[in-house]
Design a protein around this motif. Structure first.
Motif, PDB file in Angstrom:
ATOM      1  N   VAL A  60      46.229  58.081  21.524  1.00  0.00           N
ATOM      2  CA  VAL A  60      45.611  59.344  21.111  1.00  0.00           C
ATOM      3  C   VAL A  60      46.612  60.227  20.381  1.00  0.00           C
ATOM      4  CG1 VAL A  60      44.579  61.486  21.948  1.00  0.00           C
ATOM      5  CG2 VAL A  60      43.852  59.295  22.907  1.00  0.00           C
ATOM      6  N   PHE A  61      47.808  60.365  20.924  1.00  0.00           N
ATOM      7  CA  PHE A  61      48.813  61.220  20.279  1.00  0.00           C
ATOM      8  C   PHE A  61      49.285  60.618  18.959  1.00  0.00           C
ATOM      9  CE2 PHE A  61      49.444  63.076  24.579  1.00  0.00           C
ATOM     10  CZ  PHE A  61      49.308  64.413  24.227  1.00  0.00           C
ATOM     11  N   PHE A  62      49.463  59.300  18.928  1.00  0.00           N
ATOM     12  CA  PHE A  62      49.891  58.656  17.679  1.00  0.00           C
ATOM     13  C   PHE A  62      48.851  58.856  16.582  1.00  0.00           C
ATOM     14  CE2 PHE A  62      49.638  54.994  14.841  1.00  0.00           C
ATOM     15  CZ  PHE A  62      50.904  55.026  14.272  1.00  0.00           C
ATOM     16  N   ALA A 101      49.098  54.036  27.923  1.00  0.00           N
ATOM     17  CA  ALA A 101      48.957  53.489  26.572  1.00  0.00           C
ATOM     18  C   ALA A 101      47.861  54.213  25.799  1.00  0.00           C
ATOM     19  CB  ALA A 101      48.650  51.987  26.652  1.00  0.00           C
ATOM     20  N   ILE A 102      46.782  54.580  26.488  1.00  0.00           N
ATOM     21  CA  ILE A 102      45.696  55.318  25.833  1.00  0.00           C
ATOM     22  C   ILE A 102      46.194  56.682  25.364  1.00  0.00           C
ATOM     23  CG2 ILE A 102      43.449  56.410  26.195  1.00  0.00           C
ATOM     24  CD1 ILE A 102      42.839  54.139  28.168  1.00  0.00           C
ATOM     25  N   LYS A 147      46.623  45.595  14.993  1.00  0.00           N
ATOM     26  CA  LYS A 147      47.736  44.796  15.491  1.00  0.00           C
ATOM     27  C   LYS A 147      48.252  45.286  16.843  1.00  0.00           C
ATOM     28  CE  LYS A 147      48.935  41.450  12.614  1.00  0.00           C
ATOM     29  NZ  LYS A 147      49.152  40.063  13.052  1.00  0.00           N
ATOM     30  N   ALA A 148      48.646  46.547  16.905  1.00  0.00           N
ATOM     31  CA  ALA A 148      49.305  47.055  18.111  1.00  0.00           C
ATOM     32  C   ALA A 148      48.319  47.480  19.191  1.00  0.00           C
ATOM     33  CB  ALA A 148      50.213  48.229  17.742  1.00  0.00           C
ATOM     34  N   PHE A 149      47.207  48.073  18.782  1.00  0.00           N
ATOM     35  CA  PHE A 149      46.274  48.632  19.763  1.00  0.00           C
ATOM     36  C   PHE A 149      44.986  47.820  19.873  1.00  0.00           C
ATOM     37  CE2 PHE A 149      48.719  52.467  18.418  1.00  0.00           C
ATOM     38  CZ  PHE A 149      49.297  52.744  19.644  1.00  0.00           C
ATOM     39  N   TYR A 175      38.442  51.851  23.020  1.00  0.00           N
ATOM     40  CA  TYR A 175      38.720  53.290  23.040  1.00  0.00           C
ATOM     41  C   TYR A 175      38.820  53.856  21.631  1.00  0.00           C
ATOM     42  CZ  TYR A 175      39.799  52.427  27.957  1.00  0.00           C
ATOM     43  OH  TYR A 175      39.723  52.063  29.275  1.00  0.00           O
ATOM     44  N   TRP A 176      39.623  53.178  20.759  1.00  0.00           N
ATOM     45  CA  TRP A 176      39.821  53.797  19.441  1.00  0.00           C
ATOM     46  C   TRP A 176      38.604  53.652  18.530  1.00  0.00           C
ATOM     47  CZ3 TRP A 176      39.488  50.253  15.546  1.00  0.00           C
ATOM     48  CH2 TRP A 176      40.011  48.972  15.704  1.00  0.00           C
TER      49      TRP A 176
END
Length: 491
Positions: free
Chosen positions: A213-215, A208-209, A265-267, A273-274
């Motif tokens: 990162v890619f998103f 998921a991480i 919402k999603a992360f 992390y973000w």
């Protein structure tokens, strides 16, 4: 499938209707000499009606949560429509001089891009978000290439298309990781699945991480954050000035709002992390953009690096992920719309003054062309100064309040790292003041043997500048605006 749910998408449906009306108006007036005037005024009237209509629309949901229009999303659509209306108004002199024959196509592409932005900010699923992003990006590439008979415009469009394609591929790669981890593309379900995987120690979190990162890397290209910013200066320089303004404000605003909504919402389970990822990107974006802006002598490239720095400030509001952060983000974008549009409107007015295309052998978008502008065109110089002061965050203009609110939202996070990032952003505000004052110095202090001659600005330019100047003066002192944004900012 219940197709009646499309009726819940009132703003998007109304915008599609506008597209159809403008298309048939352009088709019917194809050989008329008044096509530019009639279709232009019709587009402005429709956008004004769209803005008024959006104030009456409440929160709705459709297609099982794929389309989620919160009050914050509806308010963001008002801001985006307001910015688009200013772009259409300021573009009239340029269309008359350079592209009157293709005015209908210009309006259709602008409305199509706005439709994509609407879908982006109302998406409740990664699938709908990606469709909205591409709906906004493809017409924007056509707009960048609108001056196709000019070499710089074709080059700018090629770079924009290549980067947009590459970033979309990276984003899709990240979304595939998210789907592999959670088995769903709905934002709320993604968050629940990551929470469940983390609590049960099933080992899904690293995947998921990677998806996160890619998103966000793909989205970073749209926001032109460092190090995904390399396309920005060349694209702004080659694109028509109204399109560069559109890119720097509306496109960036929609992407910033969507980024905050998706991260929160999603992360939400991966906030630890973000948040650190944002700390690094914000500091690098603001600092490096400011340093490169000092070196610029071409105004549109200068404004490109300014927009990269402003994107860093906008993302400060995302750090806390709170209602205050959402309100600050929308308020910053609203103020950024009027200040940045005012600067680009002046640049466009100078470009399309109809008297000369070069000053002392320099292009009219060179900073040296503005030497002594106050002597010959004092009103334009004064309005340009107000807009630059607002972008720099000098009181009492609205830009100072917008920066204060994003700093407050970031500091609300409470960690020592957040305080450090806010401090670095404050220091960079002083640096940005220096390079904004370089333009003021050129207009008021530097002398030129052949200054830009006095010229009359077009009526549409005066309207755009009047609206922007009122916004710069009033948005900061009318506290009801921020109070209203805060009341609708709940997730």
């Amino acid at each position: 499938m219940n197709y009646g749910q499309f009726l819940n998408m009132v703003p998007e449906a109304f915008l599609v209707l506008e597209l159809i009306i403008v298309f048939f108006a352009d088709f019917c007036l194809a050989k008329s000499e008044r096509k530019l005037e009639v279709v232009g005024r019709m587009t402005m009237a429709l956008l004004l009606c769209q803005t008024i209509m959006l104030t009456t629309v409440g929160p709705v949901e459709a297609f099982g949560g794929m389309y989620v229009a919160t009050m914050a999303a509806q308010t963001m659509k008002i801001i985006l429509t307001f910015g688009t209306l200013i772009v259409v108004i300021m573009a009239q002199p340029w269309l008359e001089c350079e592209a009157a024959k293709y005015a209908g196509e210009f309006y259709l592409l602008v409305l199509s891009t706005l439709l994509g932005m609407y879908i982006m900010v109302s998406s409740g699923s990664f699938l709908l978000f990606f469709l909205g992003l591409e709906t906004a990006s493809v017409p924007m590439a056509c707009l960048v290439a609108f001056d196709k008979w000019k070499k710089n415009s074709a080059e700018a469009a090629a770079k924009y298309i290549l980067v947009a394609t590459f970033s979309s591929g990276i984003m899709l790669y990240g979304i595939s990781f998210v789907y592999a981890t959670t088995g769903t593309l709905y934002f709320n379900d993604v968050a629940d699945a990551i929470y469940g995987a983390t609590s049960s120690c099933e080992g899904f979190t690293p995947l998921a991480i990677m998806g996160l990162v890619f998103f966000f890397s793909g989205l970073g290209f749209k926001l032109s954050l460092f190090p995904f910013h390399f396309w920005t200066a060349d694209t702004y320089e080659g694109a028509p000035t109204p399109i560069a303004a559109y890119l720097s404000v509306c496109s960036k605003g929609a992407a910033a709002f969507a980024a905050m909504f998706i991260l929160v919402k999603a992360f939400a389970p991966l906030a630890a992390y973000w948040e650190y990822m944002l700390y690094i990107l914000i500091v690098l974006s603001i600092t490096i953009a400011n340093l490169f802006a000092i070196r610029q002598s071409e105004l549109k490239r200068f404004m490109a690096f300014s927009s990269i720095s402003q994107a860093g400030y906008i993302m400060l509001a995302v750090i806390g992920g709170s209602q205050t952060g959402m309100a600050s983000l929308m308020y910053y974008i609203l103020v950024y719309v009027v200040a940045n549009m005012a600067v680009f409107t002046v640049i466009s007015a100078v470009e399309n003054n109809g008297q000369c295309s070069m000053v002392n052998g320099q292009s009219l978008t060179k900073m040296s062309a503005y030497d002594g502008l106050y002597q010959t065109n004092p009103k334009l110089a004064f309005l340009m100064t107000l807009a630059l002061f607002s972008l720099a965050g000098i009181p009492p203009f609205a830009g100072m309040f917008s920066k204060f609110f994003v700093f407050m939202a970031a500091a609300e996070q409470g960690s020592s790292w957040a305080y450090l990032v806010v401090f670095i952003a404050l220091v960079n505000t002083v640096v940005s003041l220096y390079y904004y004052l370089l333009i003021v110095k050129a207009m008021y202090i530097k002398q030129s043997d052949m200054p830009l001659p006095h010229f009359q600005t077009a009526p549409s330019t005066k309207v755009a500048l009047a609206v922007c100047t009122l916004g710069i003066a009033l948005f900061g002192v009318c506290s009801c605006i921020y109070d209203w944004l805060y009341s609708v900012a709940a997730f």
